[in-house]
Design a protein around this motif. Structure first.
Motif, PDB file in Angstrom:
ATOM      1  N   GLY A   2      67.152  18.050  80.702  1.00  0.00           N
ATOM      2  CA  GLY A   2      66.132  18.188  81.670  1.00  0.00           C
ATOM      3  C   GLY A   2      65.454  17.096  81.423  1.00  0.00           C
ATOM      4  O   GLY A   2      64.498  17.165  82.400  1.00  0.00           O
ATOM      5  N   HIS A   3      65.557  16.410  80.558  1.00  0.00           N
ATOM      6  CA  HIS A   3      64.358  15.061  79.696  1.00  0.00           C
ATOM      7  C   HIS A   3      65.522  13.964  80.542  1.00  0.00           C
ATOM      8  O   HIS A   3      66.469  13.964  80.057  1.00  0.00           O
ATOM      9  N   LEU A   4      64.374  12.597  81.410  1.00  0.00           N
ATOM     10  CA  LEU A   4      64.899  11.754  80.702  1.00  0.00           C
ATOM     11  C   LEU A   4      64.504  11.038  79.618  1.00  0.00           C
ATOM     12  O   LEU A   4      63.474  10.726  79.195  1.00  0.00           O
ATOM     13  N   VAL A  14      59.788   9.972  76.621  1.00  0.00           N
ATOM     14  CA  VAL A  14      60.642  11.205  77.134  1.00  0.00           C
ATOM     15  C   VAL A  14      60.277  11.641  78.344  1.00  0.00           C
ATOM     16  O   VAL A  14      58.335  11.987  77.896  1.00  0.00           O
ATOM     17  N   LEU A  15      61.197  11.518  79.198  1.00  0.00           N
ATOM     18  CA  LEU A  15      60.286  11.942  80.586  1.00  0.00           C
ATOM     19  C   LEU A  15      60.820  12.877  81.147  1.00  0.00           C
ATOM     20  O   LEU A  15      62.201  13.597  80.494  1.00  0.00           O
ATOM     21  N   ARG A  43      55.491  11.744  80.973  1.00  0.00           N
ATOM     22  CA  ARG A  43      56.082  11.195  79.656  1.00  0.00           C
ATOM     23  C   ARG A  43      55.834  12.725  78.681  1.00  0.00           C
ATOM     24  O   ARG A  43      54.341  13.075  79.147  1.00  0.00           O
ATOM     25  N   THR A  44      56.859  12.914  78.196  1.00  0.00           N
ATOM     26  CA  THR A  44      56.330  14.569  77.032  1.00  0.00           C
ATOM     27  C   THR A  44      55.975  13.820  75.625  1.00  0.00           C
ATOM     28  O   THR A  44      55.683  14.431  74.869  1.00  0.00           O
ATOM     29  N   GLY A  45      56.850  13.652  75.626  1.00  0.00           N
ATOM     30  CA  GLY A  45      56.555  12.083  74.025  1.00  0.00           C
ATOM     31  C   GLY A  45      57.502  10.652  74.421  1.00  0.00           C
ATOM     32  O   GLY A  45      58.121   9.947  74.593  1.00  0.00           O
ATOM     33  N   ALA A  46      56.905   9.640  73.129  1.00  0.00           N
ATOM     34  CA  ALA A  46      57.346   8.800  72.746  1.00  0.00           C
ATOM     35  C   ALA A  46      57.197   7.854  71.041  1.00  0.00           C
ATOM     36  O   ALA A  46      56.613   8.764  70.163  1.00  0.00           O
ATOM     37  N   ASP A  57      63.387  17.134  69.351  1.00  0.00           N
ATOM     38  CA  ASP A  57      62.141  17.886  70.123  1.00  0.00           C
ATOM     39  C   ASP A  57      61.473  16.885  71.231  1.00  0.00           C
ATOM     40  O   ASP A  57      61.074  15.436  71.071  1.00  0.00           O
ATOM     41  N   PRO A  58      61.867  16.953  72.379  1.00  0.00           N
ATOM     42  CA  PRO A  58      61.020  15.843  73.181  1.00  0.00           C
ATOM     43  C   PRO A  58      59.544  15.794  73.690  1.00  0.00           C
ATOM     44  O   PRO A  58      59.537  14.509  74.157  1.00  0.00           O
TER      45      PRO A  58
END
Length: 634
Positions: free
Chosen positions: A404-406, A428-429, A438-441, A479-480
């Motif tokens: 479910g994430h890109l 991570v989107l 964006r959820t994380g980077a 972990d996104p």
């Protein structure tokens, strides 16, 4: 005053509405940009052609300068240069065809166009406008079709690719349609509604392979062929178009006056200047049409200088039809597909502006726009979300959809700049309504370097950056919300392509280099990535002063997991390697000697290796590299 014509155009099928005379009406110095986004901007679909025209005119008017849109930024995309992956999969058709390798694609369930297609019972190629069918069991040609009868332009076409489903082949080509010289003088009074062929345009041909090959239908559209993906029997073809506008060039004028003249051209253009036109045939039938205004959407930030159209074709049918088009006012050069989604990504043009006039846009900022389509159902995909990330992509392998994430890997800055030092990151989107948020980077990878290759494998990413040395980064993405680098391996040279192998191994293909970053020839590296904290190189295979087409064309790669066979293009030949869990061994070389044509593809049918060039097909024993047969193209 002498006036010439500066041409910015794509398309062959539709007339354009432009200036009817030389009188120029007053044009605002800075026309308003369409739309007023809220704090959470949403995708906008046009409800009428008047609404679409007003928005497109305003966006294009805000983006145009004295010399057009960024100096005339028309792009053509070579399908042969689009990277792919994950080969070696062996399939067994419902008709019990022999086991065979398939096109080296990025994701299972999303087939990609290639120079050669095989289904175990036949090998299909297109060379010089002629489609050929070879029976690999009998080792003979069983069918031939001259496609130039359906589309004479294929005689001068660029690289032609194929998709295959059952007894249907879809031929895709970007071919010449005639060209008006960009320096041709044209008084403003002569710029009028006309049918003028410009540039190259996509051509599609549906072929029936059930008996003697025959053409069932054709399709052509304004624009440039970006790429295509196939899920089941549905082929989705992405086409990029630009407005069919002719900007007059005033040699003795100011930039402000030239910009005002160009804005006048835009202000008088009809909506058909932006909407892609198409033509399709089925037998003796011929139909023409244009993408409807109700099928066009725009993201929050846009420029009105290009349009992306996704066409959907059912390859199980007997005709292509109109393609059920859906368009978005955006630009892209990268297509990434899975079995359920289609992503279009590209660098935002410098002329793009946010929907709110007061939002500043920094010149030179590197931003990649991403547009997501839902392809879970056959037929027309649904445009569902759009988002952005800083930086630029190396290719489609910089994108990966998982749980479910890109995930997106990009590089910002320039390796040669001292003021904007380059670095890379993985973002991570996730979809949130119609936005990708964006959820994380994890940032700061490879300072002063750029990404050369990426491979996402489940919850991990492997990123190669390079300038003088090659750090291979292992990134944990389970972990996104908190991606993190777990390990790093520094070696000389770089890998331009990474391929997963069984038992936690990774194969890298690229160039060896000295300590100053000067390339030394082809390098194949076998990595052990079972321990994400300590990636290691187990073996290396090096050919001095050599180069592999795999660096820019990963369809040329073949891996057979059961035997460890790797077929790798090197120069004009193919080198056969045997890769085990710990080392790389060379088996031999397959050459089309005397054919004066490089080997382009390798594939397995049963226990025979087939190699393909423009001159013919060679059957080879993959265990010994001994030639078994040669089928010349005659």
């Amino acid at each position: 005053m002498t006036r010439g014509a500066h041409i910015f155009a794509v398309g062959t099928l539709a007339a354009l509405t432009l200036l009817g005379g030389s009188a120029l009406p007053p044009v605002p110095a800075d026309p308003p940009v369409p739309g007023q986004p809220t704090a959470a901007p949403r995708l906008v679909s046009y409800e009428s052609c008047a609404d679409a025209l007003a928005g497109l005119r305003a966006a294009a008017g805000a983006a145009v300068g004295p010399w057009g849109f960024g100096g005339g930024q028309r792009m053509a995309f070579d399908l042969g240069a689009v990277p792919k992956a994950a080969s070696g999969a062996r399939t067994l058709s419902a008709q019990a065809a022999p086991e065979h390798s398939t096109t080296n694609v990025h994701e299972p369930g999303a087939d990609e166009p290639d120079l050669v297609k095989a289904d175990g019972r036949r090998i299909v190629t297109v060379t010089g406008g002629t489609l050929r069918v070879v029976d690999p069991a009998a080792r003979r040609e069983t069918g031939r079709l001259d496609l130039t009868g359906a589309m004479p332009e294929l005689r001068w076409g660029r690289q032609t690719t194929l998709l295959l489903h059952g007894d249907r082949a879809l031929v895709l080509a970007q071919v010449g349609a005639g060209r008006m010289p960009a320096t041709r003088a044209m008084p403003l009074s002569d710029v009028r509604r006309s049918d003028v062929p410009f540039g190259d345009v996509p051509r599609l041909i549906l072929v029936d392979l059930a008996g003697a090959p025959r053409v069932l239908g054709t399709y052509r559209m304004d624009g440039s062929l970006v790429d295509a993906r196939q899920t089941g029997s549905t082929a989705r073809v992405v086409v990029r178009t630009q407005p069919r506008l002719i900007f007059p060039r005033e040699k003795r004028s100011t930039d402000a006056r030239r910009t005002a003249v160009n804005r006048a051209v835009i202000a008088r253009a009809g909506v058909e200047a932006w909407l892609p036109a198409y033509e399709w045939t089925a037998g003796a039938e011929r139909h023409v049409g244009r993408v409807g205004c109700d099928r066009v959407s725009r993201p929050p930030v846009w420029s009105g200088t290009s349009m992306l159209t996704v066409l959907s074709f059912d390859l199980a049918g007997d005709r292509l039809g109109a393609g059920d088009p859906v368009s978005v006012a955006a630009d892209a050069s990268t297509v990434y597909g899975t079995g359920t989604s289609l992503y279009l990504a590209g660098q935002r043009p410098a002329s793009a502006r946010p929907g709110a006039p007061r939002v500043a846009w920094r010149a030179g900022e590197q931003v990649t726009e991403i547009h997501q389509f839902d392809t879970r159902s056959p037929g027309r995909p649904r445009y569902v979300a759009a988002g952005t990330v800083p930086g630029t992509l190396v290719n489609q392998y910089a994108l990966s959809e998982w749980q479910g994430h890109l995930r997106v890997a990009t590089t910002t800055g320039d390796t040669w700049s001292t003021r904007q030092k380059s670095q890379s990151a993985v973002y991570v989107l996730r979809p949130d309504g119609d936005r990708l948020v964006r959820t994380g980077a994890v940032t700061g990878l490879g300072p002063g370097e750029r990404i050369y290759s990426v491979r996402f494998l489940g919850g991990s990413a492997y990123v190669v950056t390079f300038r003088r040395t090659d750090p291979l980064y292992a990134v944990d993405l389970t972990d996104p919300t908190a991606p993190r680098v777990t390990g790093e391996l520094k070696i000389t040279g770089y890998s331009a392509y990474l391929h997963p192998l069984p038992e936690g191994r990774l194969l890298g293909v690229g160039q060896e280099a000295d300590r100053r970053g000067r390339t030394q020839g082809l390098q194949v590296s076998l990595f052990d990535v079972r321990d994400p904290a300590r990636p290691a190189r187990l073996d290396q295979w090096h050919v001095p002063r050599a180069y592999s087409a795999l660096e820019h064309d990963t369809h040329a790669f073949l891996h057979h997991p059961e035997t460890g066979l790797v077929a790798l293009p090197v120069g004009d030949d193919v080198r056969l390697l045997r890769v085990s869990g710990t080392d790389i061994a060379e088996v031999g070389t397959v050459s089309h000697t005397g054919a004066a044509a490089p080997v382009l593809r390798s594939l397995l049918v049963g226990d025979v290796l087939w190699t393909v060039s423009a001159a013919g097909l060679r059957a080879t024993d993959p265990a010994t590299a001994r030639s078994l047969d040669w089928l010349p193209v005659t």
